[in-house]
Design a protein around this motif. Structure first.
Motif, short mmCIF file in Angstrom:
data_model
loop_
_atom_site.label_atom_id
_atom_site.label_comp_id
_atom_site.label_asym_id
_atom_site.label_seq_id
_atom_site.Cartn_x
_atom_site.Cartn_y
_atom_site.Cartn_z
N SER A 169 0.82 -1.21 0.00
CA SER A 169 0.00 0.00 0.00
C SER A 169 0.85 1.26 0.00
O SER A 169 0.35 2.35 0.26
N VAL A 170 2.15 1.11 -0.30
CA VAL A 170 3.03 2.26 -0.51
C VAL A 170 3.75 2.05 -1.83
O VAL A 170 3.86 0.93 -2.33
N GLY A 171 4.25 3.15 -2.39
CA GLY A 171 4.88 3.07 -3.70
C GLY A 171 6.38 2.89 -3.67
O GLY A 171 6.99 2.57 -4.70
N ARG A 172 7.00 3.07 -2.50
CA ARG A 172 8.45 2.91 -2.39
C ARG A 172 8.80 2.85 -0.91
O ARG A 172 8.21 3.56 -0.09
N GLY A 173 9.74 2.00 -0.57
CA GLY A 173 10.17 1.92 0.82
C GLY A 173 10.57 0.51 1.19
O GLY A 173 10.93 -0.30 0.35
N ARG A 174 10.47 0.22 2.52
CA ARG A 174 10.83 -1.09 3.03
C ARG A 174 9.74 -1.58 3.97
O ARG A 174 9.07 -0.80 4.65
N ILE A 175 9.58 -2.88 4.02
CA ILE A 175 8.64 -3.49 4.94
C ILE A 175 9.31 -3.58 6.31
O ILE A 175 10.40 -4.15 6.44
N THR A 176 8.67 -3.03 7.33
CA THR A 176 9.25 -3.07 8.67
C THR A 176 8.60 -4.14 9.54
O THR A 176 9.14 -4.49 10.59
N GLY A 177 7.46 -4.65 9.12
CA GLY A 177 6.82 -5.70 9.90
C GLY A 177 5.60 -6.25 9.19
O GLY A 177 4.93 -5.53 8.44
N ILE A 178 5.33 -7.55 9.42
CA ILE A 178 4.13 -8.18 8.87
C ILE A 178 3.51 -9.02 9.99
O ILE A 178 4.14 -9.93 10.52
N ASP A 179 2.28 -8.70 10.33
CA ASP A 179 1.55 -9.43 11.37
C ASP A 179 0.53 -10.34 10.68
O ASP A 179 -0.44 -9.87 10.09
N THR A 180 0.79 -11.63 10.76
CA THR A 180 -0.07 -12.61 10.08
C THR A 180 -0.89 -13.43 11.07
O THR A 180 -1.58 -14.37 10.68
N ARG A 181 -0.86 -13.09 12.36
CA ARG A 181 -1.49 -13.94 13.38
C ARG A 181 -3.00 -14.07 13.19
O ARG A 181 -3.55 -15.18 13.25
N ASP A 182 -3.68 -12.97 12.95
CA ASP A 182 -5.13 -13.04 12.76
C ASP A 182 -5.49 -13.84 11.51
O ASP A 182 -6.49 -14.59 11.51
N ALA B 180 -6.61 -12.61 3.84
CA ALA B 180 -5.70 -11.63 3.23
C ALA B 180 -6.00 -10.23 3.75
O ALA B 180 -5.08 -9.42 3.95
N ASP B 181 -7.27 -9.94 4.01
CA ASP B 181 -7.64 -8.63 4.56
C ASP B 181 -7.14 -8.45 5.99
O ASP B 181 -7.04 -7.32 6.48
N LEU B 182 -6.83 -9.55 6.65
CA LEU B 182 -6.39 -9.49 8.04
C LEU B 182 -4.88 -9.39 8.20
O LEU B 182 -4.40 -9.20 9.32
N VAL B 183 -4.14 -9.53 7.10
CA VAL B 183 -2.69 -9.40 7.17
C VAL B 183 -2.34 -7.92 7.34
O VAL B 183 -2.81 -7.07 6.57
N ARG B 184 -1.55 -7.61 8.36
CA ARG B 184 -1.16 -6.23 8.65
C ARG B 184 0.31 -6.03 8.30
O ARG B 184 1.17 -6.73 8.82
N VAL B 185 0.56 -5.06 7.40
CA VAL B 185 1.93 -4.79 6.94
C VAL B 185 2.28 -3.35 7.30
O VAL B 185 1.49 -2.43 7.06
N SER B 186 3.43 -3.17 7.93
CA SER B 186 3.92 -1.82 8.23
C SER B 186 5.14 -1.52 7.37
O SER B 186 5.89 -2.43 6.98
N TYR B 187 5.32 -0.24 7.06
CA TYR B 187 6.35 0.17 6.10
C TYR B 187 7.15 1.36 6.62
O TYR B 187 6.65 2.17 7.42
N ASP B 188 8.35 1.45 6.15
CA ASP B 188 9.13 2.68 6.22
C ASP B 188 9.05 3.27 4.81
O ASP B 188 9.84 2.92 3.94
N ALA B 189 8.04 4.12 4.59
CA ALA B 189 7.74 4.60 3.24
C ALA B 189 8.64 5.76 2.85
O ALA B 189 9.00 6.60 3.68
N GLU B 190 8.98 5.80 1.58
CA GLU B 190 9.73 6.90 1.00
C GLU B 190 8.87 7.55 -0.08
O GLU B 190 7.90 6.95 -0.56
#
Length: 735
Positions: free
Chosen positions: A46-59, A124-134
């Motif tokens: 959901s970002v156009g450039r950057g790095r993934i800082t975390g993915i929460d797949t527990r739910d 798939a809607d429950l996967v939470r991804v965090s980013y360091d967006a640029e």
């Protein structure tokens, strides 16, 4: 040309696979329900450039029916062997789930595998991804300085274009822009993958089963013979299935990880992010001429977008080099690396963009000089290809224009812009040239003639809806002397004899020539068997005097002396005869080979609202020998419809703040519908080009869209007196 009677080729046959399609029996990629299949849904960035800082797949993993969630954190390292790129652009292809980098909005960052599609979608809607967006760069005209435009190919020049422009009696300096377009075939991309040990079978939407086989083999580090790709039916593609996209690798990876067959079907929205598009262009063109309309110079400066990780290329130089007689020409091309996914060839790639600029500029020049647009083109018709010095294999463009002018009623045209009205509508007519080169590739085919007098022919080619099943059946039927109903053509399987991708208008030429060679060899086998068989009525006859018609071999001119295939094989206790043939084009052609078109359009523009409606169109084509007139008619109509879309409707809108495509659906990305399409007519000149290939055909599928958009744009100018140099032409541009 064979002495065989030609009854199938040239006949307006209906599609041999038509009944399967209209009754729903034709199976497309997503229709294959393999036993035990589970479903996978891709999670996009959901970002156009950057790095993934975390993915929460527990739910997601807690949902009943979820088998696995795969991300870069738990995905195995894939081989991604460096193999010949084939039709891949230079650079490093996107490596699925191999790192935390985000390169474009919509990039796959995870995949959920579940027992049902609904569970997979919910998880798939429950996967939470965090980013360091640029900040992403997605604007062709606003790229970062460190990644600004760079040359892609060596510049081309002949003569001294700058000096010729400086001394030209008439000079025009113009800039044209075309929007990014997306292919939007009816069938979205889908793949089913099933492993058996270290071997994998893929049911995939692809225009190149061998390319997909080789790519998956290199990604997973297995021999190509361990990968089988099946694609018997394709619901349209227009080029976006020419390479192997990330979802194919994801399907194979997920299937291997969960130990079950996996199906992935991309949504319409996802089709806008990961499976290619026609890139946006800026095209600066300067031309010089005499006041009598003889072109003296042209300069072309092209700039278009690509991804940062691959350097996309397309053939966009030829028209500026060979379409007209111009002694002084220069060309430069720059690509602009952006935070976008890699573009891909879309119908008429490169040529369509170049044709819009060149044919619009020629029309502008004609208006300024007071010369009829067709007459100006005829005055600059070259005697040979000035870019190579080669003679044309055939070039009947002048005839295309003369036939088209007569059929369209061009002589009734008032040349003065804004001179014709129909109530509130301003009426205009325009014309433009279409041209596409003859692309040829190596191909093989196999044919088997059974004792019951029927034949099966096969090759690893494709049918994107163009009619390959039908046209190859026609070629095979005539070469074998059988009725069409007695011949079955099979395709879409990487285990079959190799064929090139179905793109660049090369299938009929390449595979058709291989089918011709194969079936000629098979027919000759039967003839040799007959003339050497003392019990045959043809014993002792000259093999060169024997033809086959309706499954019966006989002496030419003496149909009473002969026998059927069935009689011949039964007497010789043969269950079948078989042959394998091929087509290999010469390494370097002695001729310049192109297909040509003259495109005519009439438009109506609302004088107050600026709305444009195409009222009629005519295309006249020099495309060599027409194997199947009904299919050719369908191709031309489809090309005109696509050209209407490019000219008036299609435009990908990007939010440059994050690279999100705003109109990633068919509600907001406008394509032509029935109400947009008027009376369309196609005329194919009779003829053939045996210098191009053994069956005399030329380019067709790509050709029919090139020249449509500039013909419409020129008609809009004639109607309104306002020149629009950007596609699509909007009402705002005309108000």
């Amino acid at each position: 040309m064979s002495q065989q009677p030609q009854s199938a080729v040239g006949a307006p046959l209906s599609r041999v696979d038509g009944r399967l399609k209209v009754t729903g029996q034709a199976k497309y990629a997503a229709d294959h329900d393999i036993e035990g299949v589970v479903h996978a849904v891709v999670v996009d960035s959901s970002v156009g450039r950057g790095r993934i800082t975390g993915i929460d797949t527990r739910d997601a993993e807690a949902q009943p029916g979820v088998l696995k969630v795969i991300t870069h954190l738990n995905a195995p390292r894939l081989a991604y062997h460096d193999t010949p790129a084939g039709i891949r652009p230079p650079g490093q292809r996107l490596r699925v789930f191999q790192d935390d980098a985000v390169r474009f909005f919509g990039q796959p960052v995870a995949v959920v595998v579940a027992t049902t599609l609904e569970v997979a979608q919910h998880a798939a809607d429950l996967v939470r991804v965090s980013y360091d967006a640029e900040q992403s760069a997605t604007d062709l005209n606003d790229s970062p300085a460190q990644d600004g435009p760079r040359p892609f190919t060596q510049p081309y020049s002949r003569g001294d274009a700058q000096q010729a422009l400086a001394s030209a009696e008439v000079r025009k300096d113009l800039t044209f822009r075309t929007s990014r377009n997306h292919h939007n075939p009816m069938e979205t991309h889908a793949t089913v993958a099933r492993w058996n040990g270290d071997k994998v079978t893929l049911w995939d939407k692809t225009q190149h089963v061998l390319g997909t086989r080789n790519e998956i083999a290199s990604v997973f580090g297995v021999p190509p013979e361990n990968v089988r790709v099946l694609s018997p039916f394709i619901g349209g593609a227009f080029g976006n299935s020419l390479r192997t996209w990330p979802h194919v690798t994801i399907a194979a990876l997920a299937a291997r990880e969960v130990g079950r067959p996996v199906k992935i079907s991309l949504t319409r929205r996802q089709m806008y992010f990961t499976v290619g598009y026609r890139p946006a262009y800026e095209y600066k063109l300067s031309l010089g001429s005499t006041r009598r309309g003889r072109l003296t110079a042209m300069t072309h400066e092209m700039k278009y977008e690509t991804s940062r990780y691959e350097q996309f290329w397309e053939a966009n130089r030829a028209l500026g080099q060979m379409l007209y007689a111009v002694p002084h020409v220069s060309q430069t091309i720059q690509i602009v690396p952006l935070d976008v996914s890699t573009p891909l060839w879309m119908r008429g790639p490169g040529y369509s963009n170049a044709a819009f600029a060149i044919e619009s500029a020629v029309d502008e020049l004609a208006h300024e000089l007071g010369i009829d647009p067709i007459e100006l083109r005829l005055r600059n018709e070259p005697a040979a290809d000035e870019s190579t010095g080669q003679q044309f294999s055939t070039r009947r463009l002048t005839e295309c224009y003369r036939v088209g002018a007569r059929e369209f009623g061009w002589s009734r045209r008032n040349p003065r812009p804004r001179s014709t009205r129909d109530g509130d509508w301003l009426i205009g007519t325009g014309v433009a040239t279409g041209c596409y080169d003859v692309v040829r590739g190596q191909a093989q085919a196999h044919a088997r003639l059974d004792a019951d007098g029927t034949a099966v022919v096969q090759s690893a080619t494709h049918d994107t809806g163009t009619g390959t099943y039908t046209s190859m059946t026609q070629v095979a039927a005539d070469a074998l002397g059988l009725a069409v109903r007695q011949v079955t053509f099979r395709l879409g399987d990487s285990a079959m004899p190799p064929a090139p991708p179905q793109g660049a208008s090369q299938t009929m030429l390449s595979v058709g020539s291989a089918v011709q060679d194969t079936c000629d060899k098979l027919r000759q086998q039967a003839i040799t068997l007959a003339v050497e068989d003392e019990r045959s009525p043809l014993h002792g006859a000259d093999a060169g005097d024997i033809v086959v018609r309706g499954g019966r071999l006989h002496v030419k001119g003496n149909p009473t002396r002969g026998e059927t295939y069935r009689q011949l094989l039964a007497r010789n206790n043969r269950t079948h005869l078989e042959a394998r043939g091929s087509y290999t084009p010469e390494a370097e052609s002695r001729f310049s080979m192109y297909g040509y078109a003259a495109m005519f359009a009439e438009v109506a523009v609302d004088a107050r609202l600026g709305m444009v409606r195409v009222r009629r169109m005519l295309g006249v084509y020099d495309a060599g020998r027409i194997i199947s007139p009904k299919l050719a008619e369908s191709q031309a109509i489809g090309g005109m419809v696509g050209g209407v879309g490019a000219a008036l409707l299609e435009h990908t809108v990007t939010d440059h703040r994050d690279g999100r495509i705003v109109n990633a659906d068919l509600a907001d990305y406008l394509v032509p519908v029935n109400a947009d399409i008027p009376d369309l007519k196609a005329v194919y000149l009779e003829g053939e080009d045996y210098r191009a290939d053994p069956i005399g055909v030329k380019s067709l599928g790509e050709l029919v869209q090139i020249g449509v958009a500039p013909a419409i744009a020129n008609a809009v100018f004639h109607a309104t007196g306002r020149r629009v140099r950007e596609l699509p032409i909007t009402a705002e541009a005309l108000l």
